[in-house]
Design an enzyme around this catalytic site. Sequence first.
Site, short mmCIF file in Angstrom:
data_model
loop_
_atom_site.label_atom_id
_atom_site.label_comp_id
_atom_site.label_asym_id
_atom_site.label_seq_id
_atom_site.Cartn_x
_atom_site.Cartn_y
_atom_site.Cartn_z
N SER A 1 0.84 -1.19 0.00
CA SER A 1 0.00 0.00 0.00
C SER A 1 0.88 1.24 0.00
O SER A 1 2.05 1.19 0.38
CB SER A 1 -0.90 0.02 1.24
OG SER A 1 -0.19 0.48 2.38
N ASP A 2 0.31 2.37 -0.41
CA ASP A 2 0.99 3.63 -0.18
C ASP A 2 0.80 4.01 1.29
O ASP A 2 0.06 3.35 2.03
CB ASP A 2 0.45 4.72 -1.11
CG ASP A 2 1.47 5.81 -1.38
OD1 ASP A 2 2.38 6.01 -0.55
OD2 ASP A 2 1.36 6.49 -2.42
N TRP A 3 1.49 5.06 1.71
CA TRP A 3 1.54 5.45 3.12
C TRP A 3 0.12 5.65 3.68
O TRP A 3 -0.60 6.56 3.27
CB TRP A 3 2.34 6.75 3.25
CG TRP A 3 2.52 7.25 4.64
CD1 TRP A 3 1.55 7.71 5.48
CD2 TRP A 3 3.75 7.38 5.36
NE1 TRP A 3 2.10 8.12 6.67
CE2 TRP A 3 3.45 7.92 6.63
CE3 TRP A 3 5.08 7.08 5.05
CZ2 TRP A 3 4.42 8.19 7.58
CZ3 TRP A 3 6.05 7.35 6.01
CH2 TRP A 3 5.73 7.89 7.26
N GLY A 4 -0.27 4.78 4.60
CA GLY A 4 -1.55 4.93 5.29
C GLY A 4 -2.77 4.63 4.46
O GLY A 4 -3.90 4.86 4.91
#
Length: 720
Positions: free
Chosen positions: A264-267
């Site tokens: 995933s991307d950040w968060g």
Amino acid sequence: MTKQSMTALLEQMTLEEKIFQLMQLTPNFLSEDDANLTGPLAWMGVTENMVNNAGSVLSAVGAKETIALQKKYMENSRLGIPLLLMADIIHGYRTIFPVTLAIGSTWDLELAEKSAAIAAKESAVTGIHVTFAPMVDLVRDPRWGRVMESTGEDPYLNSEYARAFVRGFQGDDLAGDLDRVAACVKHFAAYGAAEGGRDYNTVNMSERQLRESYLPAYKAALDEGCEMVMTAFNTVDGIPATGNKWLMRNLLRDEWGFDGMLISDWGAVGEMIPHGVAADGKEAALKAIEAGVDMEMMTSHYANHLKELVEAGEVDVKLIDESVLRILKLKDKLGLFENPYRAASEEREKEVLLSPEHRAAAREIAAKSFVLLKNEQQALPLRSGQKLALIGPFAESGDILGPWSIWGKQEETVQLHAGLSAHKAADIVAVAKGSDIDAVTEEQLQEAVAAASQADVIVLALGESSEMSGEAGSRGDIRLPEAQLELIRKLKPLGKPIVVVLFNGRPLDLHGVIEEADALLEVWFPGTEGGNAIADVLFGDVNPSGRLTMSFPYSVGQVPVYYNNYNTGRPLTPQNANERYVSKYLDMPNAPLLPFGYGLSYTSFSYGEATLSTDVMNVGDTLRVSVDVTNTGAAAGEEVVQLYVRDLAGEVVRPLKELKGFRKLAIQPGETQTVTFEITEEQLRYYHADLQLKSDAGEFHVFVGPNSRDAEAKSFRLTK
């Protein structure tokens, strides 16, 4: 290790150990600082056991830190599973190359690959194993700040660059070549199509458009062997990419056959809650694992909820096993089980980072990335004996690395004044700031006028600060700030030639600049060797050869504006320009100010009439398109010869032009070179209404020229 040994290792892991392998944290979580117990650890609900078994850390800095992190981690690893270290190495680690949009403007795939190989070498020696690059998002809206990470608006060109960057990062032998790192293509998918050019915003398009324009570059990166994929923040067909089962399972895994690691991307897993498709962290974890996301970056929903979901029978443990196995395989492919520290070396780090060889490459690539947008009265190149006044907020600024140059240092950067001063032909008689980026005082303006009055030529260094582009750097008004436009207006009445050097991370609305300048050189954010590279071009040691890979709009009101657009039922033509009921603006032209592929040179080139090997092409045939290109000027130069095709009558509407090939030629004065392109039936295919990739029999136009606007059409027919 073998596949069997990876599977055997998996079988030894507890369910919690498996789940914690799916977590990526920042280095501070592994710190022994007690503040973590009441800070990040508590805030994210992360326990010491989770940290000790987390599969990856991102953004560790330098060999000393990465070695210490890996050592501590291995001491706590019950099964000896090493830590995977990742970072954003976008266009250089310590030696910073021009931003990616600028590298795209070189139209040179070998230089793009070289920049990635050097970035890989510098990051590998610090202990990094994976880079979150290349970003291959197609972009048609310059308001979006992350356009500086892209190579532009064309799916074919983006795909070619995607392949080149992956080759540079990974090489031919990722396991054996310790100077390489694994690549992670991002952001899957269509992140560059955010509505309004506003970062993180909704993406909404048809599947046919997604497949035709936005997916090809990701697929090209994977075909080149890219090891990882990162999810996008945006929605795809109403579902956030990170929880989009059709996108990740059906398309990426099943249709494309990708069996590498998906992060995933950040968060982004947690962001499914405010998106409105998950009620809480538990549901977000469920949707992400079902969609096939292997590793969660900087949220702890997997760690906190997957065990409960498995025990309740809502998640099949096989999904977790698949993800863990993919992570273990990548660690094994990188040789981390045999050598957890891989290429990390404090001693070698001193030799590799910012080496003279790397600086020379950065200087060469920067100079090749600059695009000459205007040059009247032969204002450029500058000549020996001319007295120069260097004016503007970028005259002595080190803020020329770009917003994603995390480990670059401004104090190691050659700013413009230093670069010009080092040139043997330079005679800088005065330097003045003139204005700040977005503010100006009367005192600054008076100082600029006084400096300019002493000179024969004004070199005016203008642009955006790095904070004005990049992630979360969207702008609704993409003109230069009013303070800098006021500086131009103050200097123009002096009657001195004005050479504008423009620093920026996106295409701009150039009104207030381009009409006032005698010459305009687009240098983007040029990187560590920016000042030297600019001097090389301004004084003619290097003839500018960059070409735009994204259209510059006439006004932000046109956006999105791009070359490969569709016609309408009432298209604007030269013949009906005065009619009202056609597709046009009443207050501005339809066409961009500067088109895709555009760029000037210090010499001139002429094109002969293109010739086709046949005007009837059968399936299985190869059509050859040839053109003579002559350097009609007095200087050696490089010309980017571009090939475009149009399908005149498709089952669905087709673009007015589509780039199908290009060739960069180095041509001596008076020399003529013949370029021959080949077109096959496969290149004429597109996604039909049934989403099948096929071609149409019928008439096509082919164009060969210096940019997407200035090319004459030749016709041929495809028969079946």
